[in-house]
Write an enzyme that holds these catalytic residues in place. Structure first.
Site, PDB file in Angstrom:
ATOM      1  N   THR A 225       6.162  28.226   5.018  1.00 29.54           N
ATOM      2  CA  THR A 225       5.393  28.090   3.749  1.00 29.54           C
ATOM      3  C   THR A 225       3.685  28.334   3.998  1.00 29.54           C
ATOM      4  OG1 THR A 225       6.675  25.611   5.076  1.00 29.54           O
ATOM      5  CG2 THR A 225       3.801  25.545   3.419  1.00 29.54           C
TER       6      THR A 225
ATOM      7  N   LYS B  34       5.718  23.594  -2.263  1.00 26.55           N
ATOM      8  CA  LYS B  34       5.472  22.476  -1.106  1.00 26.55           C
ATOM      9  C   LYS B  34       3.746  22.179  -0.542  1.00 26.55           C
ATOM     10  CE  LYS B  34       6.638  22.289   3.505  1.00 26.55           C
ATOM     11  NZ  LYS B  34       7.207  21.434   3.790  1.00 26.55           N
TER      12      LYS B  34
ATOM     13  N   LYS C 231      -3.360  24.124   7.924  1.00 29.33           N
ATOM     14  CA  LYS C 231      -2.970  25.787   7.164  1.00 29.33           C
ATOM     15  C   LYS C 231      -2.204  24.926   6.154  1.00 29.33           C
ATOM     16  CE  LYS C 231       1.221  27.066   7.738  1.00 29.33           C
ATOM     17  NZ  LYS C 231       2.393  26.846   7.368  1.00 29.33           N
TER      18      LYS C 231
END
Ligand SMILES: NC(=O)C1=CN([C@@H]2O[C@H](COP(=O)(O)OP(=O)(O)OC[C@H]3O[C@@H](n4cnc5c(N)ncnc54)[C@H](OP(=O)(O)O)[C@@H]3O)[C@@H](O)[C@H]2O)C=CC1
Ligand SMILES: O=CCCC(=O)O
Length: 337
Positions: free
Chosen positions: A142, A217, A285
């Site tokens: 990701t 995502k 994150k």
């Protein structure tokens, strides 16, 4: 429909992003396809050697499923000891990403964050040093779109092909081969690795240009991070007003806001235990990257911004490597202040 591949085509009135897929791919590849369990509906069987970089919480079960399916899999991880179990189960090992990429036809990478994903691909002894014409690099980490594009450009300079393919689904879906792939990039590589994706996942979406998989995502994980923060507030408020939070979990599970995540993680959160499936540092994150994505198009996302602050507090409390549901601890600390 059972036993068939269900392909959905986007109506022309949908976003530019989807229309671009049609323009770029005259073969009219479906914008997304959801696979059934019928092998006849799956892509052509992949032939060749498979590399896998990053044997962490996700990479380990994903690579294991490829090994179990009989593929010739070569692995690498920064911390070599994490490769031992897979080596015992038949994986080959190479000491650098470059050597994995050099010895394999297609190499997957499942690495922590943008900086480390870029380093594994393009840094010293990075994968691109082993790539070349006819090879493929599939980044399932990701990361943000800019990082994905940077890796893509470096891969393409070697004349290899690139596919970004971040996954929705956590440790258990990875173990069960039930991930959801959000792919974008080289369409021929997408088709070439389809049978591998189908071993590791239950569905795959092809979203067009590199960057779209990363964006999808990040949007999904932005929603997830806010949901978990809100759920945490609910559990603590319920308890504070004298309700049994376990009953709240049950009530939520039966109503319109039911989500597997709440039923799965709620009981452990009530007991203040956070066995790590998705590390909190990675959720923070992803919120950080989603905030950057939103800023790039001037889209306000105040709920996600507030949630991000909460995850930052949890990180400062030393909870980075706990499951992201440990974000509830940040609210407990606030209440004590
Ligand atoms: N866990 C989950 O539920 C999900 C995670 N993801 C994403 O998947 C990716 C991996 O997550 P996950 O497996 O959970 O996390 P882990 O922390 O378990 O794994 C991270 C991997 O990245 C490697 N790594 C970290 N920094 C570096 C570096 N500087 N150089 C080389 N390798 C490095 C680690 O190596 P080492 O072992 O040496 O530390 C490890 O292999 C992340 O991008 C995450 O956001 C996506 C979907 C679900
Ligand atoms: O990136 C992590 C996603 C976790 C999940 O989808 O359950």
């Amino acid at each position: 429909m059972a036993g068939t591949t269900i392909c959905h085509r986007a109506p022309l009135s949908l976003s530019l992003l989807r229309r671009r897929s049609y323009v770029r791919h005259p073969s009219l590849l479906p914008v997304y396809s959801q696979l059934s369990t019928d092998t006849a509906s799956k892509g052509k069987e992949f032939e060749g050697r498979v590399g896998f970089l990053g044997i962490g919480i996700m990479g380990c079960p994903m690579a294991l499923n490829l090994i179990k399916a009989g593929y010739d899999v070569t692995i690498w991880n920064r911390t070599k000891s994490k490769c031992d179990n897979l080596i015992n189960l038949g994986a080959k090992y190479e000491p650098t990403p470059a050597q994995v990429a050099s010895s394999c036809d297609v190499t997957f990478a499942m690495i922590a964050d943008p900086a480390s994903a870029a380093a594994v691909a393009t840094g010293e002894n990075g994968a691109i040093q082993g790539l070349g014409s006819g090879k493929g690099y599939v980044d399932v980490s990701t990361v943000d779109g800019a990082t994905s594009k940077l890796i893509c450009e470096s891969v393409q300079k070697t004349r290899a092909s690139f596919l970004e393919a971040p996954v929705s689904g956590s440790k258990k879906p990875a173990e069960d081969g039930q991930l959801i792939f959000l792919t974008a990039g080289d369409v021929a590589l997408y088709e070439r690795v389809a049978s591998l994706l189908d071993i590791m996942g239950k569905s795959r979406f092809y979203l067009g240009d590199v960057g779209n998989g990363a964006a999808m995502k990040l949007v999904v994980n932005m929603i997830m991070g806010s949901m978990m923060a809100s759920f945490s507030e609910g559990l603590l408020l319920a308890e504070k007003v004298g309700l049994d939070p376990n009953v709240l979990v049950e009530v939520v599970s039966q109503g319109a806001i039911s989500a597997p995540m709440y039923s799965l993680k709620g009981p452990a959160m009530v007991k203040a235990t956070y066995p790590t499936a998705f590390p909190l540092k990675h959720q923070q994150k992803d919120l950080r990257l989603a905030l950057g994505l939103a800023e790039s198009v001037s889209q306000p996302i105040p709920i996600a911004a507030a949630a991000n602050e909460l995850y930052k507090v949890a990180k400062s409390q030393g909870l980075s490597d706990q499951d992201f549901s440990a974000v509830i601890e940040a609210l407990k600390a606030k209440l004590q202040n």
